[in-house]
Design a protein around this motif. Structure first.
Motif, PDB file in Angstrom:
ATOM      1  N   TRP A  18       7.135 -23.700  39.225  1.00 54.95           N
ATOM      2  CA  TRP A  18       7.440 -24.669  40.273  1.00 54.95           C
ATOM      3  C   TRP A  18       6.355 -24.410  41.533  1.00 54.95           C
ATOM      4  CZ3 TRP A  18       9.307 -23.371  45.292  1.00 54.95           C
ATOM      5  CH2 TRP A  18       9.162 -24.513  46.124  1.00 54.95           C
ATOM      6  N   LEU A  19       6.248 -23.206  41.884  1.00 59.14           N
ATOM      7  CA  LEU A  19       5.218 -22.786  43.008  1.00 59.14           C
ATOM      8  C   LEU A  19       3.827 -23.188  42.326  1.00 59.14           C
ATOM      9  CD1 LEU A  19       4.741 -21.723  45.687  1.00 59.14           C
ATOM     10  CD2 LEU A  19       4.669 -19.271  44.414  1.00 59.14           C
ATOM     11  N   ALA A  20       3.696 -23.088  41.261  1.00 62.47           N
ATOM     12  CA  ALA A  20       2.191 -23.491  40.970  1.00 62.47           C
ATOM     13  C   ALA A  20       2.045 -25.053  40.909  1.00 62.47           C
ATOM     14  CB  ALA A  20       2.081 -22.867  39.523  1.00 62.47           C
ATOM     15  N   GLN A  21       3.080 -25.567  40.532  1.00 65.34           N
ATOM     16  CA  GLN A  21       2.853 -27.101  40.595  1.00 65.34           C
ATOM     17  C   GLN A  21       2.527 -27.563  41.879  1.00 65.34           C
ATOM     18  OE1 GLN A  21       6.378 -28.581  39.288  1.00 65.34           O
ATOM     19  NE2 GLN A  21       5.756 -28.129  36.987  1.00 65.34           N
ATOM     20  N   GLY A  22       3.043 -26.851  43.168  1.00 64.55           N
ATOM     21  CA  GLY A  22       2.727 -27.340  44.439  1.00 64.55           C
ATOM     22  C   GLY A  22       1.302 -26.651  44.736  1.00 64.55           C
ATOM     23  N   ALA A  23       1.129 -25.489  44.329  1.00 61.05           N
ATOM     24  CA  ALA A  23      -0.017 -24.742  44.645  1.00 61.05           C
ATOM     25  C   ALA A  23      -1.421 -25.451  44.026  1.00 61.05           C
ATOM     26  CB  ALA A  23      -0.105 -23.202  44.238  1.00 61.05           C
ATOM     27  N   GLY A  54       2.473 -20.374  33.577  1.00 63.62           N
ATOM     28  CA  GLY A  54       2.019 -21.601  33.743  1.00 63.62           C
ATOM     29  C   GLY A  54       1.031 -21.811  35.068  1.00 63.62           C
ATOM     30  N   LEU A  55       0.616 -20.923  35.407  1.00 66.14           N
ATOM     31  CA  LEU A  55      -0.262 -21.043  36.786  1.00 66.14           C
ATOM     32  C   LEU A  55      -1.623 -21.726  36.524  1.00 66.14           C
ATOM     33  CD1 LEU A  55       0.647 -17.669  38.429  1.00 66.14           C
ATOM     34  CD2 LEU A  55       1.512 -19.933  38.811  1.00 66.14           C
ATOM     35  N   ARG A  56      -1.569 -23.021  36.117  1.00 65.70           N
ATOM     36  CA  ARG A  56      -2.740 -23.850  35.669  1.00 65.70           C
ATOM     37  C   ARG A  56      -2.681 -24.930  36.609  1.00 65.70           C
ATOM     38  NH1 ARG A  56      -5.912 -21.773  32.237  1.00 65.70           N
ATOM     39  NH2 ARG A  56      -4.958 -19.996  30.683  1.00 65.70           N
ATOM     40  N   LYS A  57      -3.664 -25.689  36.812  1.00 64.86           N
ATOM     41  CA  LYS A  57      -4.128 -27.041  37.467  1.00 64.86           C
ATOM     42  C   LYS A  57      -3.649 -28.124  36.268  1.00 64.86           C
ATOM     43  CE  LYS A  57      -7.784 -25.222  40.524  1.00 64.86           C
ATOM     44  NZ  LYS A  57      -9.245 -25.475  40.505  1.00 64.86           N
ATOM     45  N   PRO A  99      -7.483 -22.613  35.169  1.00 59.61           N
ATOM     46  CA  PRO A  99      -6.658 -21.784  35.733  1.00 59.61           C
ATOM     47  C   PRO A  99      -6.622 -22.071  37.064  1.00 59.61           C
ATOM     48  CG  PRO A  99      -8.353 -20.506  34.218  1.00 59.61           C
ATOM     49  CD  PRO A  99      -8.552 -22.095  34.346  1.00 59.61           C
ATOM     50  N   LEU A 100      -5.363 -21.902  37.853  1.00 60.39           N
ATOM     51  CA  LEU A 100      -5.094 -22.080  39.122  1.00 60.39           C
ATOM     52  C   LEU A 100      -5.638 -21.051  40.053  1.00 60.39           C
ATOM     53  CD1 LEU A 100      -3.752 -23.828  41.297  1.00 60.39           C
ATOM     54  CD2 LEU A 100      -1.808 -22.532  40.873  1.00 60.39           C
ATOM     55  N   PHE A 101      -5.918 -19.800  39.419  1.00 57.59           N
ATOM     56  CA  PHE A 101      -6.427 -18.526  40.114  1.00 57.59           C
ATOM     57  C   PHE A 101      -7.422 -18.046  39.418  1.00 57.59           C
ATOM     58  CE2 PHE A 101      -1.897 -19.135  41.861  1.00 57.59           C
ATOM     59  CZ  PHE A 101      -2.292 -18.844  43.175  1.00 57.59           C
ATOM     60  N   ARG A 102      -8.413 -17.359  40.224  1.00 58.07           N
ATOM     61  CA  ARG A 102      -9.259 -16.366  39.571  1.00 58.07           C
ATOM     62  C   ARG A 102      -8.682 -14.964  39.582  1.00 58.07           C
ATOM     63  NH1 ARG A 102     -14.147 -15.633  41.742  1.00 58.07           N
ATOM     64  NH2 ARG A 102     -13.425 -15.854  43.693  1.00 58.07           N
ATOM     65  N   LEU A 103      -8.916 -14.135  38.816  1.00 58.08           N
ATOM     66  CA  LEU A 103      -8.424 -12.928  38.650  1.00 58.08           C
ATOM     67  C   LEU A 103      -9.423 -11.985  39.342  1.00 58.08           C
ATOM     68  CD1 LEU A 103      -6.754 -12.371  35.297  1.00 58.08           C
ATOM     69  CD2 LEU A 103      -5.628 -12.890  37.484  1.00 58.08           C
ATOM     70  N   PRO A 104      -8.982 -10.809  40.065  1.00 59.61           N
ATOM     71  CA  PRO A 104     -10.103 -10.048  40.745  1.00 59.61           C
ATOM     72  C   PRO A 104     -10.415  -9.186  39.636  1.00 59.61           C
ATOM     73  CG  PRO A 104      -7.638  -9.151  40.820  1.00 59.61           C
ATOM     74  CD  PRO A 104      -7.618 -10.561  40.393  1.00 59.61           C
ATOM     75  N   ARG A 105     -11.849  -8.580  39.732  1.00 55.87           N
ATOM     76  CA  ARG A 105     -12.490  -7.856  38.876  1.00 55.87           C
ATOM     77  C   ARG A 105     -11.858  -6.570  38.819  1.00 55.87           C
ATOM     78  NH1 ARG A 105     -18.601  -9.179  41.506  1.00 55.87           N
ATOM     79  NH2 ARG A 105     -18.441 -11.222  40.719  1.00 55.87           N
ATOM     80  N   SER A 106     -11.795  -6.027  37.546  1.00 53.36           N
ATOM     81  CA  SER A 106     -11.245  -4.885  37.332  1.00 53.36           C
ATOM     82  C   SER A 106     -11.717  -3.607  37.926  1.00 53.36           C
ATOM     83  CB  SER A 106     -10.879  -4.575  35.880  1.00 53.36           C
ATOM     84  OG  SER A 106     -12.277  -4.558  35.267  1.00 53.36           O
ATOM     85  N   ARG A 107     -11.052  -2.762  38.453  1.00 55.99           N
ATOM     86  CA  ARG A 107     -11.508  -1.601  39.266  1.00 55.99           C
ATOM     87  C   ARG A 107     -11.621  -0.463  38.156  1.00 55.99           C
ATOM     88  NH1 ARG A 107      -7.740  -3.633  42.972  1.00 55.99           N
ATOM     89  NH2 ARG A 107      -8.927  -5.123  44.512  1.00 55.99           N
TER      90      ARG A 107
END
Length: 167
Positions: free
Chosen positions: A11-16, A150-153, A158-166
């Protein structure tokens, strides 16, 4: 992760997925966020919730957190923008709630989306006329978790990019 957790974050992703995410991040970065308020307090005396989001990030800049609260069993909720490391107080009617947090990199905004630094959720029972602490532990997101939530447009990206792994 149970279906309630996945449903709340979806639900949050849909709004985001709309420009809501950008507006919430901007609001958190523009200065002290306004005091969050629950849309309806009902007839019973409210309780107070002190919400903190914990993450292992080293805070050097104001790091926005998109926070959502939902009543147990509800398909909608209320979204707040807060700052990582700050405690937010919200008055809520007594009952069971679900809180979710997404920590967004304030410098990681590109045309391909925001960089998601952390994600977490927690359940809460609010008692009238009492103050309840809610700590939401956030962890580094992974691609399988984002897919599962389901964090997709709407177009499937994808709705978000993931940080590069450290390393």
């Amino acid at each position: 992760m149970d279906s309630h957790t996945g449903g709340a974050l979806a639900w949050l992703a849909q709004g985001a997925a709309s420009n809501l995410l950008d507006r919430l991040v901007d609001r958190a970065l523009d200065g002290p966020p306004p005091m969050p308020s629950w849309p309806r307090l009902g007839g019973s005396p409210p309780g107070t919730v002190e919400i903190s989001v914990r993450h292992q990030l080293t805070i050097r800049t104001r790091t926005p957190v998109i926070l959502t609260l939902q009543e147990d069993g509800s398909r909608t909720g209320t979204v707040f923008s807060v700052v990582l490391g700050h405690t937010t107080r919200v008055n809520l009617p007594g009952g069971d709630y679900f809180g979710a947090a997404m920590i967004v990199d304030p410098l990681g905004r590109t045309r391909s989306g925001q960089t998601l630094q952390g994600i977490g959720w927690s359940r809460l029972k609010v008692t009238s006329r009492r103050t309840s602490p809610l700590v939401i532990p956030a962890h580094h997101p992974t691609a399988p978790v984002l897919l599962q939530l389901g964090l997709r447009k709407p177009d499937g990206t994808p709705l978000f990019r993931l940080p590069r792994s450290r390393l």
